[in-house]
Structures are given as C-alpha cells and as structure tokens.
Design an enzyme around this catalytic site. Structure first.
Site, short mmCIF file in Angstrom:
data_model
loop_
_atom_site.label_atom_id
_atom_site.label_comp_id
_atom_site.label_asym_id
_atom_site.label_seq_id
_atom_site.Cartn_x
_atom_site.Cartn_y
_atom_site.Cartn_z
N ARG A 121 0.95 -1.20 0.11
CA ARG A 121 -0.06 0.07 -0.09
C ARG A 121 0.88 1.37 0.13
NH1 ARG A 121 -3.51 -2.05 4.63
NH2 ARG A 121 -2.31 -3.80 4.53
N GLU A 141 4.42 -10.03 16.00
CA GLU A 141 3.89 -10.43 17.45
C GLU A 141 3.95 -11.95 17.35
OE1 GLU A 141 -0.28 -9.26 17.84
OE2 GLU A 141 -0.37 -10.10 19.79
P1 AMP Z 1 3.64 -2.46 11.79
O1 AMP Z 1 5.02 -3.04 11.27
O2 AMP Z 1 3.09 -3.17 13.02
O3 AMP Z 1 3.95 -0.97 11.96
O4 AMP Z 1 2.72 -2.62 10.95
C1 AMP Z 1 2.28 -1.94 9.60
C2 AMP Z 1 2.01 -2.74 8.33
O5 AMP Z 1 0.83 -3.54 8.61
C3 AMP Z 1 1.51 -1.44 7.31
O6 AMP Z 1 2.28 -2.00 6.26
C4 AMP Z 1 0.00 -1.83 7.43
O7 AMP Z 1 -0.54 -1.79 6.19
C5 AMP Z 1 -0.31 -3.01 8.12
N1 AMP Z 1 -0.97 -2.93 9.40
C6 AMP Z 1 -1.01 -3.11 10.71
N2 AMP Z 1 -1.88 -3.03 11.34
C7 AMP Z 1 -2.92 -2.65 10.78
C8 AMP Z 1 -4.32 -2.40 11.05
N3 AMP Z 1 -4.81 -2.25 12.13
N4 AMP Z 1 -5.05 -2.09 9.86
C9 AMP Z 1 -4.60 -1.84 8.62
N5 AMP Z 1 -3.24 -2.23 8.24
C10 AMP Z 1 -2.56 -2.60 9.34
#
Ligand code: AMP
Length: 174
Positions: A61, A98
């Site tokens: 995205r 996680e």
């Molecule tokens: P993080 O590494 O935990 O910051 O996760 C970021 C990635 O996971 C991004 O590329 C987001 O598109 C996706 N992502 C994580 N949590 C969500 C959520 N609650 N809703 C949509 N996309 C998420």
C-alpha cells in the site's frame, strides 16, 4: 489542507485479519477520487520544498501513495518488497512480528550513496515494518529524511521505536 474528512472515509473492519485487530481499510478512501487527490496534494504540499532524491514505498500500500509523489516531484521511486519479488541482488532484513518474523528486501543498487529518502507507507502500527525499511535504506546508502503515513495508530506508541527519524502522519487514532 483540503476540506474532505479523510478519517470518515477509512472503513473499520473488526477482527480482521484475526480476532482483536481492528483493520483500517483505506480502499474506501482510495475509491473516492477527490479524497485520494487530497491525500496526495497534502503530501506534495508538505514535501514540495524539501531536498528529496528518492521516494521509498513499502509493499504494497506504500506504493499507492509513494508513486504519485515521485511522479509529481520528478524523482525516483524505489519499492521495498517481500522476499523473492525483486529480481536483482538485494539486501534483506528480517524483523519480529507479534508471532514469528517477516522479511523485506531492497535492490542493492537502488539508491545513490547519500540519497535523501522519504519513506512512505499507508499505516503505522507497531513500527516494526518501517524500522526494518529504514535500516534497509541505510544499508543501501540512503539517508532517511522523513517517514510519512496516511494513518497512525498512536496508541501503539511506535514513535518511541522511531525516535531517530522525523515521522509524519495525516490521520491519528489515539
Ligand atoms: P507495523 O509493522 O506493526 O507498523 O505494521 C504496519 C504494516 O501492517 C503496514 O504496512 C500496514 O498496512 C499493516 N497494518 C498493521 N496494522 C494494521 C491495521 N490495524 N489496519 C490496517 N493495516 C494494518
């Protein structure tokens, strides 16, 4: 900038992709032409005066928001991708989720030494994905000028993990 309520166009999907996660679905924002344009225009306004050499977008995205910005500024777009997608020599990084791990890759020759990079993704959650991307950019010789998101889940506290970088987000959930 702009008067469309972007947050109202993000669709909340409970328990996706697993129980307890509220998924922020941006497809409802993307299919609204003026709203999508407002997001890109806001980024153009913020970064138009900066000395940037490259936009790095995170699969998948991040590509949607990064590519129009690179086009507007007439600078290069570099994809950071999941393993096995980039055909030439890559740097690879593994980072913790996680449960389990994920990997990301960048082409070794994608950035000029010292290239000033803006990293873009749609959403900041725990920050693991973007911290890994920033490490890849640096390994490839780039300098992270800023990291931009459309959405930030502020309550997860990812900014602590990203202390050494300027972070910008358009919509925050506290
Ligand atoms: P993080 O590494 O935990 O910051 O996760 C970021 C990635 O996971 C991004 O590329 C987001 O598109 C996706 N992502 C994580 N949590 C969500 C959520 N609650 N809703 C949509 N996309 C998420």
């Amino acid at each position: 900038m702009g008067d469309i309520d972007l947050e109202a166009l993000v669709r909340n999907i409970p328990d996706f992709p697993k129980p307890g996660i509220q998924f922020k679905d941006i497809t409802t924002l993307l299919c609204h032409g003026p709203a999508f344009r407002q997001v890109i225009d806001t980024l153009v306004e913020r970064y138009g005066g900066r000395q940037l050499d490259t936009i790095v977008g995170i699969e998948s995205r991040g590509f949607i928001f990064g590519a129009p910005l690179a086009y507007e500024f007439g600078i290069g777009f570099v994809p950071v991708r999941k393993p096995g997608k980039l055909p030439a020599e890559t740097y690879q990084i593994e980072y913790a989720l996680e449960y389990g791990t994920n990997s990301l890759e960048i082409h070794c020759d994608a950035l000029k030494q010292g290239a000033r990079v803006l990293i873009i993704d749609d959403l900041l959650a725990t920050g693991g994905t973007v911290a890994a991307t920033a490490a890849l950019v640096e390994q490839a010789g780039g300098v992270v000028e800023e990291i931009a998101f459309v959405i930030e889940l502020s309550f997860l506290g990812a900014r602590q993990k990203l202390e050494q970088y300027p972070v910008y987000s358009m919509i925050q959930y506290d």
